[in-house]
Scaffold this motif. Structure first.
Motif, PDB file in Angstrom:
ATOM      1  N   ASP A   1       0.858  -1.178   0.000  1.00  0.00           N
ATOM      2  CA  ASP A   1       0.000   0.000   0.000  1.00  0.00           C
ATOM      3  C   ASP A   1       0.895   1.229   0.000  1.00  0.00           C
ATOM      4  O   ASP A   1       1.923   1.255   0.696  1.00  0.00           O
TER       5      ASP A   1
ATOM      6  N   HIS B   1      -7.085   0.638  -5.339  1.00  0.00           N
ATOM      7  CA  HIS B   1      -8.041   1.445  -4.580  1.00  0.00           C
ATOM      8  C   HIS B   1      -7.416   2.813  -4.307  1.00  0.00           C
ATOM      9  O   HIS B   1      -6.321   2.898  -3.752  1.00  0.00           O
ATOM     10  N   TYR B   2      -8.117   3.884  -4.664  1.00  0.00           N
ATOM     11  CA  TYR B   2      -7.583   5.237  -4.533  1.00  0.00           C
ATOM     12  C   TYR B   2      -8.349   6.017  -3.471  1.00  0.00           C
ATOM     13  O   TYR B   2      -9.590   5.982  -3.416  1.00  0.00           O
ATOM     14  N   THR B   3      -7.608   6.734  -2.638  1.00  0.00           N
ATOM     15  CA  THR B   3      -8.189   7.661  -1.677  1.00  0.00           C
ATOM     16  C   THR B   3      -7.437   8.980  -1.759  1.00  0.00           C
ATOM     17  O   THR B   3      -6.200   8.995  -1.806  1.00  0.00           O
TER      18      THR B   3
ATOM     19  N   ALA C   1      -3.431  -0.275  -2.782  1.00  0.00           N
ATOM     20  CA  ALA C   1      -4.100   1.010  -2.556  1.00  0.00           C
ATOM     21  C   ALA C   1      -3.090   2.145  -2.628  1.00  0.00           C
ATOM     22  O   ALA C   1      -1.927   1.995  -2.251  1.00  0.00           O
TER      23      ALA C   1
END
Length: 300
Positions: A139, A226-228, A165
């Motif tokens: 990550d 998964h992108y935040t 991520a």
């Protein structure tokens, strides 16, 4: 004064202000300690530092992937993470950081070189961490340029197969106007050339640059990651702040003031000391056990 200097002076002043602000107050007022810490940063890719970069660390069943922290422009692998790295380590993560974007003759501050080359350095470091930890994926958590540069790695260097991520804290996702200052550059002959020659990464982060056009062409994201994005409406470096947000099917965009209206953190503090933002980072890394982020999250 030459015309281009009139432009570069406010640009440099604002960027250097961000760099200075990125140093926690306790370090900035204890110069011998700060100097020692900065010297240590050059070796963090191969030696333990403040409890992280421990290559004997093996991810737990609860947190099965190592976390790689990617610093921002004018920062380094120690100063940028003096708060977040211990925060994550105390939550049983294997945490790593490294220096990238070195310019010859410029010590202690990094993230200045060509961003595509920095992405190659990230690629090599991810491989090193995965080999040491025996894991298939990592990550990534990055601040400022560090939240954007990994997208080049994911999109063009095969990184999507090795990353679960990407969490960007105040990332320069689509280029910055620096509050409108970059719009003045074309009016001063030679200014853009000087900026590109002296600090390539800064020139590449200006809105409309060739690098930004290539990075975002065809979409912001790649499948399987998964992108935040965690942003602050008080960001004075990546402007407008809305440009930090990504578009895609697997994206969570977070405005920190929507979670805590009392949070006044700007660009530097959001990634360096903001525990409300840190709580959102933890949620992004372990969404199955996420808990609501509020003003009280500063106590967590």
């Amino acid at each position: 004064m030459l015309p281009w200097k009139r432009v570069l002076r406010p640009l440099a002043a604002l960027l250097m202000t961000a760099a200075v602000a990125a140093v926690p107050a306790t370090a900035a007022h204890a110069s011998p300690v700060h100097a020692t810490t900065a010297r240590v940063s050059a070796a963090t890719s191969s030696a333990p530092s403040h409890g992280w970069n421990d290559y004997s660390c093996k991810p737990s069943a609860a947190h099965p992937r190592p976390v790689i922290l990617v610093h921002g422009t004018f920062a380094n692998s120690v100063d940028n993470w003096l708060s977040l790295a211990p925060y994550l380590e105390s939550r049983d993560y294997c945490v790593f950081s490294f220096d990238y974007g070195q310019l010859a003759g410029v010590p202690l501050i990094y993230g200045l070189g060509p961003i595509d080359k920095s992405a190659e350095q990230l690629s090599a470091f991810v491989d090193k961490v995965l080999a040491a930890t025996g894991t298939a994926k990592a990550d990534l958590v990055g601040h400022s340029q560090g939240g954007m540069m990994p997208r080049y790695y994911l999109k063009f260097l095969g990184g999507a197969a090795k990353v679960n991520a990407l969490v960007g804290i105040a990332p320069n996702s689509h280029g910055t106007t620096l509050g409108g200052l970059t719009k003045l550059l074309p009016y001063f002959p030679g200014a853009e050339d000087v900026l590109n020659l002296a600090t390539p990464a800064l020139a590449q982060q200006v809105v409309g640059s060739d690098f930004m056009t290539k990075l975002n062409q065809g979409g912001d994201t790649v499948p399987g990651v998964h992108y935040t994005v965690i942003a602050s409406k008080y960001d004075e470096v990546v402007t407008p702040y809305q440009s930090q947000f990504l578009s895609g099917s697997d994206v969570k965009n977070v405005l920190i003031q929507d979670l805590c209206s009392l949070d006044l953190s700007e660009h530097a503090l959001l990634g360096v000391t903001d525990r409300i933002a840190f709580h959102e980072v933890a949620n992004a890394l372990d969404p199955a056990h996420a808990s609501p982020t509020t003003c009280a999250s500063v106590l967590s």
